[in-house]
Write a protein that holds these residues in place. Structure first.
Motif, PDB file in Angstrom:
ATOM      1  N   ASP A  75      -6.330   6.683  -3.580  1.00  0.00           N
ATOM      2  CA  ASP A  75      -5.597   5.703  -2.782  1.00  0.00           C
ATOM      3  C   ASP A  75      -6.533   4.905  -1.878  1.00  0.00           C
ATOM      4  O   ASP A  75      -6.251   4.653  -0.727  1.00  0.00           O
ATOM      5  N   GLY A  76      -7.681   4.504  -2.430  1.00  0.00           N
ATOM      6  CA  GLY A  76      -8.590   3.652  -1.693  1.00  0.00           C
ATOM      7  C   GLY A  76      -9.246   4.353  -0.520  1.00  0.00           C
ATOM      8  O   GLY A  76      -9.701   3.698   0.418  1.00  0.00           O
ATOM      9  N   ARG A  99      -6.613  -0.567  -1.575  1.00  0.00           N
ATOM     10  CA  ARG A  99      -5.321   0.122  -1.642  1.00  0.00           C
ATOM     11  C   ARG A  99      -4.303  -0.704  -2.423  1.00  0.00           C
ATOM     12  O   ARG A  99      -3.500  -0.156  -3.193  1.00  0.00           O
ATOM     13  N   TRP A 100      -4.316  -2.030  -2.241  1.00  0.00           N
ATOM     14  CA  TRP A 100      -3.393  -2.882  -2.998  1.00  0.00           C
ATOM     15  C   TRP A 100      -3.694  -2.831  -4.494  1.00  0.00           C
ATOM     16  O   TRP A 100      -2.790  -2.731  -5.319  1.00  0.00           O
ATOM     17  N   ALA A 128     -10.629   0.973  -7.551  1.00  0.00           N
ATOM     18  CA  ALA A 128      -9.205   1.201  -7.813  1.00  0.00           C
ATOM     19  C   ALA A 128      -8.944   1.666  -9.240  1.00  0.00           C
ATOM     20  O   ALA A 128      -7.787   1.772  -9.656  1.00  0.00           O
ATOM     21  N   GLU A 141       0.800  -1.217   0.000  1.00  0.00           N
ATOM     22  CA  GLU A 141       0.000   0.000   0.000  1.00  0.00           C
ATOM     23  C   GLU A 141       0.836   1.271   0.000  1.00  0.00           C
ATOM     24  O   GLU A 141       0.361   2.337  -0.412  1.00  0.00           O
ATOM     25  N   GLU A 142       2.094   1.210   0.431  1.00  0.00           N
ATOM     26  CA  GLU A 142       2.957   2.392   0.474  1.00  0.00           C
ATOM     27  C   GLU A 142       3.851   2.533  -0.759  1.00  0.00           C
ATOM     28  O   GLU A 142       4.584   3.513  -0.886  1.00  0.00           O
ATOM     29  N   LYS A 177      -2.188   9.615   3.451  1.00  0.00           N
ATOM     30  CA  LYS A 177      -1.406   8.890   2.462  1.00  0.00           C
ATOM     31  C   LYS A 177       0.052   9.323   2.510  1.00  0.00           C
ATOM     32  O   LYS A 177       0.378  10.501   2.539  1.00  0.00           O
ATOM     33  N   ARG A 223     -10.668  -2.355   2.896  1.00  0.00           N
ATOM     34  CA  ARG A 223      -9.984  -1.105   2.586  1.00  0.00           C
ATOM     35  C   ARG A 223      -8.566  -1.371   2.090  1.00  0.00           C
ATOM     36  O   ARG A 223      -8.089  -0.717   1.151  1.00  0.00           O
ATOM     37  N   THR A 267      -5.153  -0.390  -6.032  1.00  0.00           N
ATOM     38  CA  THR A 267      -4.796   0.953  -6.475  1.00  0.00           C
ATOM     39  C   THR A 267      -3.293   1.061  -6.725  1.00  0.00           C
ATOM     40  O   THR A 267      -2.857   1.697  -7.691  1.00  0.00           O
ATOM     41  N   THR A 268      -2.500   0.443  -5.872  1.00  0.00           N
ATOM     42  CA  THR A 268      -1.055   0.400  -6.113  1.00  0.00           C
ATOM     43  C   THR A 268      -0.759  -0.259  -7.450  1.00  0.00           C
ATOM     44  O   THR A 268       0.080   0.219  -8.229  1.00  0.00           O
ATOM     45  N   ALA A 290      -7.819   6.117   1.715  1.00  0.00           N
ATOM     46  CA  ALA A 290      -6.981   6.065   2.911  1.00  0.00           C
ATOM     47  C   ALA A 290      -6.609   7.459   3.363  1.00  0.00           C
ATOM     48  O   ALA A 290      -6.241   8.317   2.562  1.00  0.00           O
TER      49      ALA A 290
END
Length: 257
Positions: free
Chosen positions: A242-243, A126-127, A213, A98-99, A248, A122, A129-130, A245
């Protein structure tokens, strides 16, 4: 479920046994020796020759090595330095999925090992979206999910192959859509236990997650419909949400090899 969990599910997973244990409960020594079950070949057939791959949650390289040998330049991402130390033959990046923020783009992003079945919805978004963020023009995301029908009647199971014994020794249902399980691995006289929770992701769930995403499902790439190709939505640009989040990070991962 054999070898199902390379990475992920930190909050709902734990493990014990000889050697280093990664944050998601996976044994580094064990996962470095686990075989594949046709996954690299399936991915290879789904992609153009020599397509570049960003592998999210690579673990100890169970799929990485075969994909490199099949001619794909692979950038392998994992948060465990002990896992990445087992992959000296390609570019590795230490980061959570996610980062991850890399400057490059890839022909394919790989989200294997049933990461999409993580119970944290959630985090799943994010995954994905990455993955979307790191796709080159014309690229695709390939993901692997558990067969939704498995959640109807999950029960202890046994697999034995080349001296490796894998036993699903305990199954519980925290909710009607989730399964909590314990896997026991036995190899060369050593024993490891891995406990995790997974959530059912059927076609409608998957389509909703992908849309959040900036992706859409385009085809199933395996006969059992557990491997899926997703492509970017036409109207979504490179910078996608970014989902949802908060806070970020602009963290940029540093290559370790």
């Amino acid at each position: 479920m054999a070898g199902a969990r390379d990475r992920g599910m930190k909050g709902c997973a734990s493990g014990n046994g000889p050697g280093a244990i990664a944050p998601d409960g996976s044994s580094v020594d064990l996962y470095a020796r686990l075989p594949t079950w046709g996954e690299p070949e399936l991915v290879h057939r789904a992609l153009p020759p020599a397509a570049s791959i960003l592998e999210l949650g690579c673990g100890a390289g169970r799929m990485t090595g075969p994909l490199v040998r099949l001619g794909h330049p692979v950038t392998a991402v994992d948060e465990s330095p002990e896992m990445l130390a087992r992959i000296p033959y390609t570019v590795t990046v230490r980061s959570t999925i996610e980062e991850l923020r890399l400057p490059g783009r890839f022909d394919a992003v790989l989200l294997a090992s049933h990461l999409i079945n993580d119970p944290d919805r959630r985090l799943r978004v994010r995954w994905l979206t990455t993955g979307r963020r790191h796709l080159a023009d014309g690229g695709s995301l390939l993901l692997q999910r558990l067969d939704p029908s498995w959640f109807d009647t999950p029960r202890p199971a046994y697999v034995y192959q080349d001296g490796l014994e894998i036993v699903l020794v305990e199954v519980r249902r925290p909710t009607s859509r989730q399964v909590a399980a314990t896997i026991r691995y036995r190899l060369e006289g050593l024993v490891w236990y891995h406990r995790f929770t997974v959530e059912r992701v059927d076609d409608a769930d998957l389509d909703e997650l992908l849309a959040l995403a900036g992706l859409r499902r385009t085809e199933f790439v395996s006969a059992d419909r557990t491997w899926v190709r997703a492509d970017p939505l036409d109207h979504v640009g490179t910078d996608v949400p970014d989902g949802g989040a908060a806070g970020k990070s602009d963290f940029a991962a540093t290559p370790t090899g």
